[in-house]
Each structure stands twice: as structure tokens, then as C-alpha cells.
Design a protein around this motif. Structure first.
Motif, PDB file in Angstrom:
ATOM      1  N   GLU A   1       0.802  -1.220   0.000  1.00 54.92           N
ATOM      2  CA  GLU A   1       0.000   0.000   0.000  1.00 54.92           C
ATOM      3  C   GLU A   1       0.832   1.267   0.000  1.00 54.92           C
ATOM      4  OE1 GLU A   1      -3.217  -0.154  -0.530  1.00 54.92           O
ATOM      5  OE2 GLU A   1      -2.901  -2.326  -0.618  1.00 54.92           O
ATOM      6  N   ASP A   2       2.104   1.134   0.295  1.00 59.40           N
ATOM      7  CA  ASP A   2       2.993   2.306   0.315  1.00 59.40           C
ATOM      8  C   ASP A   2       4.429   1.867  -0.010  1.00 59.40           C
ATOM      9  OD1 ASP A   2       3.958   4.882   0.647  1.00 59.40           O
ATOM     10  OD2 ASP A   2       4.110   4.719   2.836  1.00 59.40           O
ATOM     11  N   PRO A   3       4.641   1.311  -1.212  1.00 62.91           N
ATOM     12  CA  PRO A   3       5.948   0.716  -1.527  1.00 62.91           C
ATOM     13  C   PRO A   3       7.021   1.762  -1.792  1.00 62.91           C
ATOM     14  CG  PRO A   3       4.526   0.623  -3.442  1.00 62.91           C
ATOM     15  CD  PRO A   3       3.686   1.165  -2.329  1.00 62.91           C
ATOM     16  N   GLY A   4       8.260   1.366  -1.545  1.00 62.38           N
ATOM     17  CA  GLY A   4       9.394   2.220  -1.865  1.00 62.38           C
ATOM     18  C   GLY A   4       9.772   2.105  -3.332  1.00 62.38           C
ATOM     19  N   VAL A   5      10.798   2.863  -3.716  1.00 65.21           N
ATOM     20  CA  VAL A   5      11.247   2.936  -5.107  1.00 65.21           C
ATOM     21  C   VAL A   5      12.638   2.322  -5.219  1.00 65.21           C
ATOM     22  CG1 VAL A   5      11.755   4.454  -7.059  1.00 65.21           C
ATOM     23  CG2 VAL A   5       9.913   5.042  -5.462  1.00 65.21           C
ATOM     24  N   LEU A   6      12.804   1.419  -6.178  1.00 65.62           N
ATOM     25  CA  LEU A   6      14.099   0.806  -6.454  1.00 65.62           C
ATOM     26  C   LEU A   6      14.809   1.570  -7.562  1.00 65.62           C
ATOM     27  CD1 LEU A   6      16.178  -1.525  -6.226  1.00 65.62           C
ATOM     28  CD2 LEU A   6      14.761  -2.793  -7.873  1.00 65.62           C
ATOM     29  N   VAL A   7      15.987   2.099  -7.252  1.00 63.49           N
ATOM     30  CA  VAL A   7      16.857   2.721  -8.257  1.00 63.49           C
ATOM     31  C   VAL A   7      17.939   1.697  -8.581  1.00 63.49           C
ATOM     32  CG1 VAL A   7      18.438   4.619  -8.754  1.00 63.49           C
ATOM     33  CG2 VAL A   7      16.376   5.041  -7.395  1.00 63.49           C
ATOM     34  N   LEU A   8      17.977   1.257  -9.839  1.00 60.34           N
ATOM     35  CA  LEU A   8      18.773   0.080 -10.204  1.00 60.34           C
ATOM     36  C   LEU A   8      19.700   0.362 -11.378  1.00 60.34           C
ATOM     37  CD1 LEU A   8      19.282  -3.011  -9.878  1.00 60.34           C
ATOM     38  CD2 LEU A   8      17.329  -3.375 -11.400  1.00 60.34           C
ATOM     39  N   SER A   9      20.939  -0.079 -11.262  1.00 58.99           N
ATOM     40  CA  SER A   9      21.910   0.060 -12.351  1.00 58.99           C
ATOM     41  C   SER A   9      21.490  -0.737 -13.575  1.00 58.99           C
ATOM     42  CB  SER A   9      23.282  -0.428 -11.877  1.00 58.99           C
ATOM     43  OG  SER A   9      24.151  -0.626 -12.971  1.00 58.99           O
ATOM     44  N   ARG A  10      21.663  -0.126 -14.734  1.00 57.97           N
ATOM     45  CA  ARG A  10      21.411  -0.829 -15.995  1.00 57.97           C
ATOM     46  C   ARG A  10      22.368  -2.000 -16.182  1.00 57.97           C
ATOM     47  NH1 ARG A  10      18.222   2.028 -19.395  1.00 57.97           N
ATOM     48  NH2 ARG A  10      17.807   4.207 -18.848  1.00 57.97           N
ATOM     49  N   PHE A  11      23.493  -1.998 -15.447  1.00 61.70           N
ATOM     50  CA  PHE A  11      24.531  -3.000 -15.652  1.00 61.70           C
ATOM     51  C   PHE A  11      24.492  -4.114 -14.612  1.00 61.70           C
ATOM     52  CE2 PHE A  11      26.390   1.157 -17.104  1.00 61.70           C
ATOM     53  CZ  PHE A  11      26.032   0.972 -18.430  1.00 61.70           C
ATOM     54  N   ALA A  12      23.441  -4.147 -13.805  1.00 58.56           N
ATOM     55  CA  ALA A  12      23.194  -5.298 -12.928  1.00 58.56           C
ATOM     56  C   ALA A  12      22.387  -6.322 -13.712  1.00 58.56           C
ATOM     57  CB  ALA A  12      22.426  -4.869 -11.683  1.00 58.56           C
ATOM     58  N   GLY A  13      22.681  -7.604 -13.511  1.00 58.78           N
ATOM     59  CA  GLY A  13      21.906  -8.631 -14.184  1.00 58.78           C
ATOM     60  C   GLY A  13      20.421  -8.511 -13.887  1.00 58.78           C
ATOM     61  N   ALA A  14      20.088  -8.043 -12.671  1.00 58.99           N
ATOM     62  CA  ALA A  14      18.689  -7.917 -12.270  1.00 58.99           C
ATOM     63  C   ALA A  14      17.906  -6.951 -13.151  1.00 58.99           C
ATOM     64  CB  ALA A  14      18.613  -7.455 -10.813  1.00 58.99           C
ATOM     65  N   ALA A  15      18.584  -6.023 -13.808  1.00 62.68           N
ATOM     66  CA  ALA A  15      17.888  -5.028 -14.634  1.00 62.68           C
ATOM     67  C   ALA A  15      17.161  -5.679 -15.798  1.00 62.68           C
ATOM     68  CB  ALA A  15      18.877  -3.979 -15.140  1.00 62.68           C
ATOM     69  N   GLN A  16      17.633  -6.847 -16.253  1.00 59.77           N
ATOM     70  CA  GLN A  16      16.971  -7.509 -17.378  1.00 59.77           C
ATOM     71  C   GLN A  16      15.614  -8.087 -16.978  1.00 59.77           C
ATOM     72  OE1 GLN A  16      19.349 -10.046 -19.856  1.00 59.77           O
ATOM     73  NE2 GLN A  16      21.168  -8.771 -19.650  1.00 59.77           N
ATOM     74  N   GLN A  17      15.419  -8.330 -15.685  1.00 58.62           N
ATOM     75  CA  GLN A  17      14.125  -8.812 -15.196  1.00 58.62           C
ATOM     76  C   GLN A  17      13.298  -7.697 -14.571  1.00 58.62           C
ATOM     77  OE1 GLN A  17      16.006 -11.917 -12.598  1.00 58.62           O
ATOM     78  NE2 GLN A  17      14.331 -13.173 -13.366  1.00 58.62           N
ATOM     79  N   MET A  18      13.955  -6.639 -14.104  1.00 53.41           N
ATOM     80  CA  MET A  18      13.302  -5.631 -13.263  1.00 53.41           C
ATOM     81  C   MET A  18      13.318  -4.260 -13.940  1.00 53.41           C
ATOM     82  SD  MET A  18      14.901  -6.929  -9.598  1.00 53.41           S
ATOM     83  CE  MET A  18      13.594  -6.274  -8.551  1.00 53.41           C
ATOM     84  N   ASP A  19      12.777  -4.210 -15.152  1.00 55.29           N
ATOM     85  CA  ASP A  19      12.854  -2.954 -15.899  1.00 55.29           C
ATOM     86  C   ASP A  19      11.837  -1.921 -15.439  1.00 55.29           C
ATOM     87  OD1 ASP A  19      10.643  -4.237 -16.900  1.00 55.29           O
ATOM     88  OD2 ASP A  19      11.305  -4.261 -18.987  1.00 55.29           O
ATOM     89  N   GLU A  20      10.981  -2.268 -14.447  1.00 53.46           N
ATOM     90  CA  GLU A  20      10.079  -1.271 -13.863  1.00 53.46           C
ATOM     91  C   GLU A  20      10.743  -0.504 -12.722  1.00 53.46           C
ATOM     92  OE1 GLU A  20       7.154  -0.043 -14.622  1.00 53.46           O
ATOM     93  OE2 GLU A  20       7.047  -1.243 -16.435  1.00 53.46           O
ATOM     94  N   ALA A  21      11.989  -0.853 -12.398  1.00 48.10           N
ATOM     95  CA  ALA A  21      12.765  -0.023 -11.479  1.00 48.10           C
ATOM     96  C   ALA A  21      13.146   1.277 -12.194  1.00 48.10           C
ATOM     97  CB  ALA A  21      14.012  -0.769 -11.027  1.00 48.10           C
ATOM     98  N   VAL A  22      13.655   2.253 -11.453  1.00 51.33           N
ATOM     99  CA  VAL A  22      14.216   3.454 -12.069  1.00 51.33           C
ATOM    100  C   VAL A  22      15.638   3.095 -12.476  1.00 51.33           C
ATOM    101  CG1 VAL A  22      14.865   5.867 -11.729  1.00 51.33           C
ATOM    102  CG2 VAL A  22      12.782   4.982 -10.672  1.00 51.33           C
ATOM    103  N   LEU A  23      15.864   2.882 -13.764  1.00 47.10           N
ATOM    104  CA  LEU A  23      17.169   2.409 -14.242  1.00 47.10           C
ATOM    105  C   LEU A  23      18.112   3.584 -14.461  1.00 47.10           C
ATOM    106  CD1 LEU A  23      16.051  -0.344 -16.789  1.00 47.10           C
ATOM    107  CD2 LEU A  23      16.660  -0.598 -14.375  1.00 47.10           C
ATOM    108  N   VAL A  24      19.382   3.396 -14.054  1.00 46.52           N
ATOM    109  CA  VAL A  24      20.361   4.485 -14.120  1.00 46.52           C
ATOM    110  C   VAL A  24      21.689   3.987 -14.663  1.00 46.52           C
ATOM    111  CG1 VAL A  24      19.374   5.789 -12.197  1.00 46.52           C
ATOM    112  CG2 VAL A  24      21.150   4.088 -11.738  1.00 46.52           C
TER     113      VAL A  24
END
Length: 463
Positions: free
Chosen positions: A388-411
Motif C-alpha cells: 500500500e505504500d511501496p518504496g522505489v528501487l533505483v537500479l543500475s542498468r549493468f546489474a543482471g537484475a535489470a533484465q528482469q526488473m525494468d520497472e525499477a528506475v534504471l540508471v
């Protein structure tokens, strides 16, 4: 019709998670928990280095059984530890696999130590492997182990999983004897990578440098009469275990403690092993740029960086610690007031339960490695957020996780301006957008968990 019996598994890794030695509550989550679960289901052994040094190599195996899981460990001489572990594994392969040619050391002696230890490990584990066992080798420390087992007559199905990135061919060829190393890897029946990117780099090397026959669509590599299957298996977290830890008293106390100490400011958090691949100096530069660009927001945001030390015997790790202390001190010196400091830098570890509490209290997570095989902190953070009040994930484009988690704020973690803008975006993001992003992210984290990863890899190896 009779069902085929489930094959035993022999897990081989550099270090072994011996349950009785892991005193922190919740420590059996993650990879250790998943492998222990697989071993309980299939039966088998987890083999590797004990972490202890001895005067001379004896090959004596310490067998222990705890909670239905058998572990087998051996000690290594100090010279082996220095050459194989501190040397070739962590001063040559680790920086190279994370695209850091400037930190990669090429020493013939450490390479010889690496091969010697893989030979010793093969000799010790070989007699423990029975007909029909599935053998699952893990990570960059043990790249040639499969070939060493084959040389000893082990014809079982042997799989290998690389937890780090695999570098592009034009970087990997800087490694002396690179061709020999990859040839040994093709003794495995199945090779797993975290992402399609690392898989594509490996297939490109095999085709271009070895002249292997490569089927890009299926990942099949045919070379000198042996066929190897290479695929991407993105690793996940133990979702149920992490969420259970988030509901413990220790987690609630940690959450309350962070909220109280933030004194009304929004908390942003980073949790990283102290390693140059994690982009920590670059992250601190980005936070500094944020406060320079928006000086009035120093009363709105507090950043907490948790960075336990690791590999202190390697010079580059001591250098990064000194650099972080200097950068953090400069920003706090310039931006602190008598009652607030914008950055808290902590050089110690916490239990998973405590971290879950800190994640829950932090409305922003900064996960900005310069290069990472996957990065599970990003997934843990999302797993414990309040829907109901989630935080925001700021994620490196160069982490493997970015290929699955593209709804993060990619940087781009190399750009202080990009990081500063991302922090500003996260800080002011409306609730509706935060929930939309969270709902997409949590589905991936929940469904593609570590049990799914383990079962998929083992099933493919068995088949």
C-alpha cells in the motif's frame, strides 16, 4: 509404471555453508538455503574448501551431517589460499569478469596455484561421487573442475553455474591461456549464466575463438566430439524465507529504529559488500551531486550505506574503503548541520531480519553496481515492501537484475547527474506510480524465486 528414482546431487563450491557454523538467524536463506533444500530432497553431499589454512595438503575430508544434509570440506595450505583464492580467483578472474582490466593482475604463479587447487579438489571429491549422481559445480573459482573430474574417469552429468558476469570476447582474450580455460569448461554438460547477455558473450567466444559449432537458438556447443548446453538461469531469492524474516520481531525493531533515527526525513538505503564492482564511490558522488543540485533537500533525505568489509587481503579492497570514508566525510562536512548528517556509512553486517526491517523503513533503495551477475539486494528490497505504500528501487542498468526488473528506475551508475536525477525522481514519485512499478516487480521476484532456479537447472542437467 515405476517412477525413476531421483538422482543424488553432489554440490561443489569454493566454500560450503555448514549449518552449525552459521550463527546468524536467517542465514540459511538465499543460495545456501536453496542448495540445502535440493540436497535434502535428492540426497547427496556439499563439498568444498573449509575456509581454513593448514601447513601442508593432506586431502583429509571433514564429513558432517546436519539436518539431513551432508557436508564435506578440506583445508588448503596457506600458499594455495594466497595463489588460488586471493590471487587468481579474486585478483585476476573477479576483476576481469567485472570488466575491470585496470585492476586485473596476470601472474603465472597464481594461475598455477589455481590449477593446482582445482586438481586437488577433484582428487578429493572424486571418490565421493557415485554412479548416477548429478554433479553441480559453482562459480569462477572452479571453472576447470569439470575437466579435472573427467580426467579421473567421472562420466556423470556435470553442470556448472557462473554467478558473475561473463565478459565480452575482446576483454576475455586479455587473459593468458584464455583458450585453455574455456576448453576445460566445455567438459561440462550444462553451463548456466545469470542473464542472456552473459550467455551471448560466452557463445560468441566459443564460436569466434575456438571455432566451435554453436547453435545460438538452443545454446548447444559442439566441440571436439563433446556437446555442451549453455543457458541463462536468472537466480532469485527465497521469497518465502525473506518475507518470513521481514515479519520477525528483529525486523520490526530494526524498522522502528531506522524510522525514529531518520527524524522525519525520507530514508534511502544501499546494502553492498565492500567491493569495487558495486559502484560505491560512484554512488556517493551521485548523492553528493544530488545535494549540490538540490541543497534545500538535505533536510528531506538521509542516505544509509551498509558496506561490510570483504577480501581485506586484496589491496584494491583496502583502497575502496579509504576512498569511501574520504568521500562520505567530505559530503557530510559540507552538508551537515548540528542536528543532521546527510550520509551514514556503516562498515558492519546485519542479519537478514534486520536488513528486512531497514528495507521496509527506506522509501528508496540504491542498487547501482558498475557490473553485477544478478544482485539479490534489489529483489530482497522489493519482496518486503508494503504493497500500500511501496518504496522505489533505483537500479543500475549493468546489474543482471535489470533484465528482469525494468520497472525499477534504471540508471547509469557512472553518471553522477543520472544518479542525482534518479534520486530526485524517486523522492517525489507519486504513490500511484510507485504502486504500479511495485506490482510489476513483485510478480517477478515472487514467481522467479530461488526454488524455481534450482529446480530448472537440476531438471535440465538431469534431462
Amino acid at each position: 509404471m515405476e517412477e525413476c528414482p531421483i538422482a543424488r546431487i553432489v554440490v561443489i563450491s569454493n566454500r560450503v555453508a555448514v549449518p552449525k557454523a552459521r550463527g546468524v538467524a536467517g542465514a540459511q536463506g538465499g543460495l545456501a538455503g536453496a542448495l540445502n533444500s535440493a540436497l535434502k530432497e535428492h540426497g547427496g553431499i556439499w563439498f568444498g574448501w573449509s575456509g581454513a589454512a593448514c601447513e601442508e595438503f593432506t586431502g583429509q575430508i571433514d564429513l558432517q551431517r546436519h539436518d539431513g544434509v551432508t557436508t564435506a570440506t578440506i583445508d588448503l595450505p596457506e600458499q594455495d589460499v594466497e595463489e588460488y583464492y586471493n590471487g587468481y580467483a579474486n585478483s585476476t578472474l573477479w576483476p576481469l569478469f567485472h570488466y575491470r582490466l585496470d585492476l586485473t593482475e596476470y601472474e603465472r604463479q597464481t594461475g598455477m596455484g589455481y590449477e593446482r587447487v582445482n586438481e586437488r579438489l577433484a582428487g578429493s571429491v572424486g571418490p565421493l561421487i557415485e554412479d548416477g549422481d548429478l554433479v553441480w559445480v559453482h562459480d569462477y573459482h572452479l571453472l576447470p573442475l569439470g575437466e579435472r573430474l573427467r580426467a579421473r574417469g567421472i562420466d556423470n552429468r556435470i553442470g556448472f553455474f557462473l554467478h558473475t558476469p561473463w565478459p565480452p570476447t575482446n576483454l576475455f582474450v586479455s587473459l593468458p591461456f584464455h583458450e585453455r580455460l574455456v576448453r576445460t569448461m566445455l567438459a561440462y554438460d550444462l553451463i548456466g549464466f545469470q542473464t542472456e547477455t552473459w550467455l551471448e558473450s560466452f557463445l560468441h567466444y566459443c564460436r569466434k575463438e575456438l571455432g566451435a559449432e554453436v547453435d545460438e537458438a538452443s545454446g548447444r556447443i559442439s566441440f571436439e566430439g563433446h556437446e555442451t548446453l549453455a543457458r541463462a538461469y536468472p537466480i532469485g531469492i527465497d521469497f518465502d524465507h525473506v518475507t518470513a524474516q521481514a515479519n520477525t520481531e528483529a525486523a520490526r525493531e530494526a524498522e522502528e529504529r531506522l524510522r525514529d533515527s531518520a527524524r522525519g526525513r525520507t530514508a534511502a538505503i544501499g546494502v553492498d559488500r565492500l567491493d569495487y564492482s558495486k559502484g560505491l564511490p560512484e554512488r556517493i558522488d551521485g548523492i553528493g551531486r544530488f545535494f549540490d543540485t538540490y541543497p534545500d533537500r538535505v533536510r528531506d533525505l538521509v542516505y544509509i550505506q551498509i558496506a561490510p568489509t570483504s577480501r581485506e587481503d586484496v589491496d584494491s579492497y583496502q583502497d575502496i574503503r579509504n576512498m569511501l570514508e574520504q568521500k562520505t566525510g567530505q559530503i557530510n562536512g559540507a552538508r551537515s548541520e548540528f542536528d543532521i548528517a546527510p550520509i551514514r556509512y556503516v562498515n558492519r553486517g546485519y542479519s537478514l531480519a534486520e536488513l528486512c526491517g531497514f528495507y521496509r523503513a527506506s522509501k528508496i533503495a540504491l542498487v547501482t553496481p558498475l557490473r553485477d551477475g544478478m544482485n539479490l539486494v534489489a529483489k530482497e528490497y522489493i519482496a518486503v515492501q508494503d504493497p500500500e505504500d511501496p518504496g522505489v528501487l533505483v537500479l543500475s542498468r549493468f546489474a543482471g537484475a535489470a533484465q528482469q526488473m525494468d520497472e525499477a528506475v534504471l540508471v547509469n551508475p557512472h553518471s553522477p547527474d543520472d544518479l542525482a536525477r534518479a534520486i530526485h525522481t524517486a523522492l517525489d514519485m507519486p504513490l500511484e506510480e510507485r504502486k504500479r512499478r511495485y506490482e510489476a516487480l513483485i510478480k517477478t521476484v515472487r514467481d522467479e524465486n530461488i526454488q524455481h532456479w534450482t529446480k530448472t537447472f537440476v531438471s535440465d542437467l538431469e534431462a
